[in-house]
Design a protein around this motif. Sequence first.
Motif, PDB file in Angstrom:
ATOM      1  N   ILE A 119       0.850  -1.181   0.000  1.00 32.88           N
ATOM      2  CA  ILE A 119       0.000   0.000   0.000  1.00 32.88           C
ATOM      3  C   ILE A 119       0.889   1.235   0.000  1.00 32.88           C
ATOM      4  O   ILE A 119       1.852   1.330   0.784  1.00 32.88           O
ATOM      5  CB  ILE A 119      -0.923   0.023   1.234  1.00 32.88           C
ATOM      6  N   VAL A 120       0.594   2.184  -0.879  1.00 31.33           N
ATOM      7  CA  VAL A 120       1.376   3.414  -0.950  1.00 31.33           C
ATOM      8  C   VAL A 120       0.427   4.610  -0.865  1.00 31.33           C
ATOM      9  O   VAL A 120      -0.726   4.543  -1.300  1.00 31.33           O
ATOM     10  CB  VAL A 120       2.196   3.501  -2.256  1.00 31.33           C
ATOM     11  N   LEU A 137      -0.921   0.132 -10.441  1.00 30.00           N
ATOM     12  CA  LEU A 137      -1.539   0.838  -9.321  1.00 30.00           C
ATOM     13  C   LEU A 137      -3.041   0.634  -9.403  1.00 30.00           C
ATOM     14  O   LEU A 137      -3.642   0.780 -10.471  1.00 30.00           O
ATOM     15  CB  LEU A 137      -1.218   2.337  -9.383  1.00 30.00           C
ATOM     16  N   LYS A 138      -3.656   0.290  -8.281  1.00 26.54           N
ATOM     17  CA  LYS A 138      -5.108   0.060  -8.262  1.00 26.54           C
ATOM     18  C   LYS A 138      -5.658   0.419  -6.892  1.00 26.54           C
ATOM     19  O   LYS A 138      -4.954   0.324  -5.882  1.00 26.54           O
ATOM     20  CB  LYS A 138      -5.422  -1.391  -8.597  1.00 26.54           C
ATOM     21  N   PRO A 139      -6.918   0.840  -6.829  1.00 25.71           N
ATOM     22  CA  PRO A 139      -7.547   1.058  -5.524  1.00 25.71           C
ATOM     23  C   PRO A 139      -7.595  -0.249  -4.742  1.00 25.71           C
ATOM     24  O   PRO A 139      -7.696  -1.331  -5.326  1.00 25.71           O
ATOM     25  CB  PRO A 139      -8.957   1.549  -5.869  1.00 25.71           C
ATOM     26  N   GLU A 166      -4.018  12.687 -15.155  1.00 24.73           N
ATOM     27  CA  GLU A 166      -5.176  11.892 -14.734  1.00 24.73           C
ATOM     28  C   GLU A 166      -4.752  10.458 -14.405  1.00 24.73           C
ATOM     29  O   GLU A 166      -3.975   9.839 -15.125  1.00 24.73           O
ATOM     30  CB  GLU A 166      -6.238  11.871 -15.842  1.00 24.73           C
ATOM     31  N   GLY A 167      -5.259   9.964 -13.289  1.00 21.75           N
ATOM     32  CA  GLY A 167      -4.967   8.609 -12.853  1.00 21.75           C
ATOM     33  C   GLY A 167      -5.605   8.363 -11.506  1.00 21.75           C
ATOM     34  O   GLY A 167      -6.180   9.278 -10.900  1.00 21.75           O
ATOM     35  N   PRO A 168      -5.528   7.133 -10.994  1.00 17.03           N
ATOM     36  CA  PRO A 168      -6.187   6.819  -9.718  1.00 17.03           C
ATOM     37  C   PRO A 168      -5.652   7.626  -8.546  1.00 17.03           C
ATOM     38  O   PRO A 168      -6.355   7.805  -7.547  1.00 17.03           O
ATOM     39  CB  PRO A 168      -5.908   5.321  -9.540  1.00 17.03           C
ATOM     40  N   LEU A 175      -3.173   3.653  -2.586  1.00 16.42           N
ATOM     41  CA  LEU A 175      -3.336   2.687  -3.669  1.00 16.42           C
ATOM     42  C   LEU A 175      -2.506   1.445  -3.377  1.00 16.42           C
ATOM     43  O   LEU A 175      -1.545   1.490  -2.602  1.00 16.42           O
ATOM     44  CB  LEU A 175      -2.882   3.287  -5.002  1.00 16.42           C
ATOM     45  N   LEU A 176      -2.882   0.346  -4.030  1.00 15.40           N
ATOM     46  CA  LEU A 176      -2.088  -0.874  -3.971  1.00 15.40           C
ATOM     47  C   LEU A 176      -1.163  -0.894  -5.178  1.00 15.40           C
ATOM     48  O   LEU A 176      -1.614  -0.764  -6.316  1.00 15.40           O
ATOM     49  CB  LEU A 176      -3.002  -2.098  -3.989  1.00 15.40           C
ATOM     50  N   ALA A 177       0.132  -1.031  -4.918  1.00 19.20           N
ATOM     51  CA  ALA A 177       1.126  -1.138  -5.990  1.00 19.20           C
ATOM     52  C   ALA A 177       1.581  -2.593  -6.088  1.00 19.20           C
ATOM     53  O   ALA A 177       1.907  -3.220  -5.079  1.00 19.20           O
ATOM     54  CB  ALA A 177       2.323  -0.244  -5.703  1.00 19.20           C
TER      55      ALA A 177
END
Length: 312
Positions: A119-120, A137-139, A166-168, A175-177
């Motif tokens: 998580i970052v 990278l994702k929620p 633009e990005g999550p 975010l989860l890396a």
Amino acid sequence: MNKDLRVVVLMGGWSSEREVSLTSGRGVANALRERGWSNVVELDMDRNVAHRLEELKPDVVFNALHGTPGEDGTVQGMLDLMGIPYTHSGLETSVIAIDKEITKMVLVPHGIRMPAGKIVESESLFREDPMARPYVLKPVNEGSSVGVAIVTDESNYGSPIGRDVEGPWKHFDSLLAEPFVKGHELTVAVLNDEALAVTELKPKVGFYDYDSKYTDGLTEHVCPAQIPDDIARSMMGMAAKAHRLLGCRGASRSDFRWDDELGEAGIFLLEVNTQPGMTPLSLVPEQAKVRGISYGELVERLIEEALARKKG
């Protein structure tokens, strides 16, 4: 089954997946009516949902919600308190499976291979990469590839990622890396503890994101996937095992990446979806059809499982 039972199809809501949920819910309701169910009510969930359910007095709820609060345990807890049986997974499973990091904590110790991640804080991405590129990278707790970004050396996000790009990172505080797993995008549906098939997803542009999932013509579905039998068996076994370990009920769908250069060691489970889509483009109905189960029969099996769970 008694087809005079009142079925409330709960759909819509206010998550980022609202429109997909509405499509799923309408499909479910229409299928039930076509199969002779005489008391089907479509309910677009709002903040007054508990009061509406109290008025409608359903015998069973078909949960066609996607994302929060229909997939994270919130709605499941409400229905448990009200004593209303419902399709798909229960409270505890929903809380765990919606969180990709907690899912890893449950599954990885049991031998299910998942990409190592961390998580970052989104703010930290504007200073440095959290790991070597390429990475994803994702929620932590969204489904349907909502807010997913693949960061490569050639990406237009910048290095480090631009604050105004633009990005999550602009929509989520953390975010989860994960390392990017090259190769094939595959998925396995599980129905009542049995893995159905493996589908390979071949997006025509980019990767299998939200638009590719739900826009007709953007992704080719190959079902059954044209992969070696031992890889298919391994993937189906992994999906069924994840379904059982998480305590899933009804239908679930496990998403995978497979690096074919590594053979079986290249199979990585990405996430388990406890509320998989039921739209015309959805993967669970597609795999059920390959196994000789029609859309209407699939819907009835999910309702039957929910009612049996209450009786049990």
